[in-house]
Design an enzyme around this catalytic site. Structure first.
Site, PDB file in Angstrom:
ATOM      1  N   HIS A   1      58.337  15.556  74.448  1.00 23.95           N
ATOM      2  CA  HIS A   1      57.910  15.155  75.790  1.00 23.95           C
ATOM      3  C   HIS A   1      56.404  15.284  75.998  1.00 23.95           C
ATOM      4  O   HIS A   1      55.867  14.811  77.015  1.00 23.95           O
ATOM      5  CB  HIS A   1      58.652  15.976  76.847  1.00 23.95           C
TER       6      HIS A   1
ATOM      7  N   ASP B   1      57.745   9.707  77.101  1.00 20.33           N
ATOM      8  CA  ASP B   1      58.485   9.928  78.333  1.00 20.33           C
ATOM      9  C   ASP B   1      59.814   9.166  78.276  1.00 20.33           C
ATOM     10  O   ASP B   1      60.072   8.391  77.351  1.00 20.33           O
ATOM     11  CB  ASP B   1      57.677   9.515  79.565  1.00 20.33           C
TER      12      ASP B   1
END
Length: 415
Positions: free
Chosen positions: A385, A389
């Site tokens: 992350h 995304d």
């Protein structure tokens, strides 16, 4: 004279002493195997760089040290050698033993001429009248080690004893469970490849903020296409046309449109790779290897199928090299081979994503308000992350899904 931990590959910075093959007081010849060292890429024998006597072992089995750290002391036989080391000598250069340039010599006998053997192995083969071709090597690149020869001699002697005592009562051996190879109540020391796997998995889960998503895909057209061609492909090419080959091919092509998934994280830098080198996980007993299909997007389906077969075979016969496992940019894991339908992969650092291809399951699905039997598969994606995304990851999976579902089983070729 102190001998340091060698550098066993271009990107290797440390190694773990898995097994000492000598003890203090032993005399070794140049190129005799002294110890086995495990790295993140490969387990390799480290040869002696001198003729001499082992005077001290500085690192215990199971300890991990950086390249250049002294690991043992040897007293060379040659007095001139003893005097040649001064403050300007770079031990790391003296002892640098890249995995692809390890010294060995060819046996002179007819039976052993096709094998690359160390002097100590050659001597043992000669003393016992053994043929190297009858011994399976477990060392680096399938090399026959001293331990391999000793094991073969022991098993051969045991077989001769059994043949002489066929009338003796036979003790029924205890058989461990087939699935695990261990027995209940057993305590297993974590070392070697398993220890390295544990270290890397903890590091990945600790440092990487994992995010996960799953998408269900209709693979019915893919199943029909494979069923149409698999028998002829096996007959013509000599390898199986697996579902996994199709998934690897499709992922390699879709990654061209999503270059950020084909990147790596390095501190405050994200490196987007030009080459698409797909790592594939291969399990063998308690070990996990991740060899790499280089430039997967440039390969045909046939080429990928053959690459998967070759790398899996090398992994299970312990013949993978450091080069085979270097340079991966994205990992595809065939968890469906175990019957799994949903899983969350741990990212293979410094990569930023791993795709788990689950088992294809036939089940009822509503299509245009009608119930139909379809072959469905879950694709599970773990992402870093820090780099990716959910939107980009979802779009990537959607693109893979569309490629799979739009296969035309009547007109698509496997070449």
């Amino acid at each position: 004279m102190e001998i340091t931990m060698p550098k066993l590959g271009e990107s290797v910075t440390e190694g773990t002493i898995e097994n000492w093959l000598v003890k203090v007081g032993d005399h070794v010849n140049e190129y005799d195997a002294v110890c086995e060292v495990n790295t993140a890429k490969v387990t390799a024998e480290v040869p002696s760089v001198y003729d001499g006597v082992i005077r001290e072992i500085l690192i215990n089995e199971g300890e991990t040290v950086e390249v250049g750290t002294p690991i043992y002391k040897i007293e060379p036989d040659n007095a001139a050698v003893k005097e040649e080391v001064d403050e300007e000598t770079d031990d790391s250069e003296i002892n640098d033993v890249p995995s692809e340039n390890k010294e060995s010599v060819k046996a002179s006998s007819d039976n052993n001429s096709s094998k690359r053997l160390s002097p100590v192995v050659m001597r043992m083969l000669s003393e016992h009248g053994l043929d190297a071709n009858s011994i399976e090597g477990t060392g680096f690149e399938g090399r026959i080690t001293k331990k391999d020869v000793e094991k073969f001699i022991a098993s051969d002697n045991q077989q001769q004893t059994v043949n002489k005592t066929d009338s003796a009562p036979k003790e029924t051996p205890h058989i461990s469970t087939q699935e695990t190879g261990v027995t209940a109540g057993e305590k297993i020391k974590v070392k070697g490849v398993r220890k390295e796997i544990a270290k890397r998995m903890v590091q990945s889960k600790t440092e990487i903020p994992h995010a996960w998503l799953m998408m269900e895909v209709d693979a019915t057209n893919l199943v029909n296409l494979r069923n149409k061609h698999k028998a002829k492909f096996k007959e013509t090419e000599g390898v199986n046309l697996t579902y996994f080959s199709y998934f690897v091919k499709i992922v390699s092509e879709v990654l061209k449109d999503f270059p950020l998934l084909n990147s790596s994280w390095d501190g405050d830098t994200i490196t987007v790779h030009k080459d698409i080198n797909l790592s594939i996980a291969v399990a063998d007993e308690d070990q996990l290897f991740v060899p790499v299909i280089k430039n997967a997007d440039d390969r045909s389906l046939k080429g990928i199928a053959k690459s998967i077969n070759e790398l899996a075979t090398k992994a299970r016969t312990k013949k993978l090299t450091g080069e085979d496992m270097a340079g991966g940019t994205f990992t595809v894991n065939n968890t469906g081979a175990f019957g799994s339908v949903q899983s969350m992969g741990i990212i293979n650092q410094p990569q930023v994503a791993i795709l788990q291809v689950e088992s294809i399951v036939k089940k009822p699905v509503f299509i245009d308000d009608m119930l139909a039997a379809r072959h469905m598969v879950n694709l599970c994606l773990s992402i870093d992350h820090r780099v990716l995304d959910g939107l980009m990851a979802g779009n990537f999976l959607q693109a893979v899904k569309q490629r799979i579902e739009n296969i035309d089983p009547d007109h698509s070729s496997v070449y």
